[in-house]
Design an enzyme around this catalytic site. Structure first.
Site, PDB file in Angstrom:
ATOM      1  N   ARG A  41      52.408  94.785   3.618  1.00  0.00           N
ATOM      2  CA  ARG A  41      51.080  95.736   3.417  1.00  0.00           C
ATOM      3  C   ARG A  41      49.645  94.435   3.342  1.00  0.00           C
ATOM      4  NH1 ARG A  41      46.972  97.254  -0.483  1.00  0.00           N
ATOM      5  NH2 ARG A  41      46.421  99.614   0.392  1.00  0.00           N
ATOM      6  N   LYS A  59      44.376  89.490  -2.364  1.00  0.00           N
ATOM      7  CA  LYS A  59      44.551  89.529  -4.198  1.00  0.00           C
ATOM      8  C   LYS A  59      44.448  88.251  -4.889  1.00  0.00           C
ATOM      9  CE  LYS A  59      46.974  93.993  -4.190  1.00  0.00           C
ATOM     10  NZ  LYS A  59      48.091  94.586  -4.542  1.00  0.00           N
TER      11      LYS A  59
HETATM   12  N1  HH2 Z   1      48.091  97.342  -3.966  1.00  0.00           N
HETATM   13  C1  HH2 Z   1      46.340  97.511  -3.766  1.00  0.00           C
HETATM   14  C2  HH2 Z   1      46.268  99.482  -3.242  1.00  0.00           C
HETATM   15  N2  HH2 Z   1      47.567 100.467  -3.116  1.00  0.00           N
HETATM   16  N3  HH2 Z   1      49.830 100.149  -2.455  1.00  0.00           N
HETATM   17  C3  HH2 Z   1      50.999  99.283  -2.460  1.00  0.00           C
HETATM   18  N4  HH2 Z   1      52.467  99.969  -2.313  1.00  0.00           N
HETATM   19  N5  HH2 Z   1      50.721  97.990  -2.756  1.00  0.00           N
HETATM   20  C4  HH2 Z   1      49.982  97.760  -3.626  1.00  0.00           C
HETATM   21  O1  HH2 Z   1      50.157  96.239  -3.550  1.00  0.00           O
HETATM   22  C5  HH2 Z   1      48.858  97.944  -3.429  1.00  0.00           C
HETATM   23  C6  HH2 Z   1      48.660  99.442  -2.835  1.00  0.00           C
HETATM   24  C7  HH2 Z   1      45.186  97.148  -3.397  1.00  0.00           C
HETATM   25  O2  HH2 Z   1      44.295  96.502  -2.855  1.00  0.00           O
HETATM   26  P1  HH2 Z   1      43.300  96.909  -2.329  1.00  0.00           P
HETATM   27  O3  HH2 Z   1      43.569  98.123  -1.265  1.00  0.00           O
HETATM   28  O4  HH2 Z   1      43.194  96.279  -1.136  1.00  0.00           O
HETATM   29  O5  HH2 Z   1      42.344  96.955  -3.030  1.00  0.00           O
HETATM   30  P2  HH2 Z   1      41.790  98.458  -3.820  1.00  0.00           P
HETATM   31  O6  HH2 Z   1      43.133  99.546  -4.265  1.00  0.00           O
HETATM   32  O7  HH2 Z   1      40.558  98.495  -3.917  1.00  0.00           O
HETATM   33  O8  HH2 Z   1      40.957 100.072  -2.710  1.00  0.00           O
END
Ligand code: HH2
Length: 269
Positions: free
Chosen positions: A244, A210
């Site tokens: 995660r 992040k």
């Molecule tokens: N962060 C993202 C998505 N889902 N779920 C939980 N429970 N906690 C988090 O911190 C979280 C989440 C964002 O990260 P990422 O999946 O890498 O990116 P994107 O939302 O752009 O797909």
């Protein structure tokens, strides 16, 4: 100490902030999920909508088209699958296909009926804190006290979920690193994560790659593994029980060592 689970990220999206477009093709997403499982992921979090700052919303039909074949294939392999969605239609199809967990970054606010669905199916549910929505959340986020405010929000969402019939024992809470938080807010949540455990539910944590890591180090999004490991090991030491991450293998190694140091009883000799 309870061992922590590793949740491997499978983003079936064109625009996720670190791996957007890489796994939009279902076959590539399925292969990626299988690889993360081999590397030691306990659960695979399949998502079809990006929540990065400024991301555009996606309709249920398109989201479902992206995730359905991936959930089906991974469940078919006997793997534990979480569906990263805020939509009833998407969650329902994923649960029908055998997903065991719903990970909702809006903590059942976007579509409150999702609570009833989770209650009925008896799945695990992750309730995450977010200030505002993904389009606007990084525009000058302000808190009285970030940890107290996140904790009060999560307490209210736990109460809502229980009032809709969700079994309390199935609920996870997540501070939502990067979701309406500046760098200092994110760091404070790491330092005082243990205060959230006072809510009586296990903590899930998502800081992988992040932007606070980039802001602290200058590292580009695909070069943030060291910062990701540091963040997650500290979170684990401070009480996180599900991590995660995109990079499962190095996280598994780091967690094995962290567990051995912090919990000698966990060491297999
Ligand atoms: N962060 C993202 C998505 N889902 N779920 C939980 N429970 N906690 C988090 O911190 C979280 C989440 C964002 O990260 P990422 O999946 O890498 O990116 P994107 O939302 O752009 O797909």
């Amino acid at each position: 100490m309870e061992p922590a689970r590793i949740m491997g990220i499978v983003n079936v999206t064109p625009d996720s902030f670190s791996d957007g477009g890489e796994f939009l093709d279902p076959d590539r997403a399925i292969a990626h999920g299988r690889e993360l499982a081999r590397e030691g992921a306990d659960v695979l979090d399949v998502g079809g909508e990006s929540t990065r700052p400024g991301a555009e919303a996606v309709g249920a039909e398109e989201e479902l088209r992206r995730v359905a074949p991936v959930v089906e294939a991974l469940v078919g392999d006997g793997l534990s699958v979480s569906i990263d969605t805020s939509k009833v239609a998407v969650a329902e199809a994923a649960l029908d296909a055998g997903a065991a967990m719903v990970n909702d970054v809006t903590a059942l606010r976007s579509e409150p009926d999702l609570a009833g669905l989770c209650a009925q199916r008896g799945c695990e549910v992750v309730l995450m804190h977010m200030l505002g929505d993904p389009r606007t959340m990084q525009e000058n986020p302000t808190y009285e006290d970030v940890v107290d405010d996140v904790k009060a929000f999560l307490a209210e969402r736990i109460e809502f979920a229980i009032s809709e019939g969700v079994d309390e024992e199935r609920i996870w809470i997540d501070p939502g690193i990067g979701f309406g938080k500046n760098v200092e807010h994110n760091l404070e949540l790491h330092r005082r994560l243990g205060e959230l455990a006072e809510l009586g539910r296990p903590i899930a944590f998502g800081s992988s790659r992040k932007s606070f890591i980039g802001k602290l180090t200058g590292a580009e999004v695909d070069q943030r593994l060291g910062g990701t490991i540091a963040s997650n090991v500290i979170a684990y030491a401070n009480g996180a029980r599900m991590l995660r991450v995109h990079d499962v293998e190095p996280m598994r190694q780091a967690l094995t060592v962290a567990e051995a140091i912090l919990d000698p009883a966990a060491v297999e000799t």
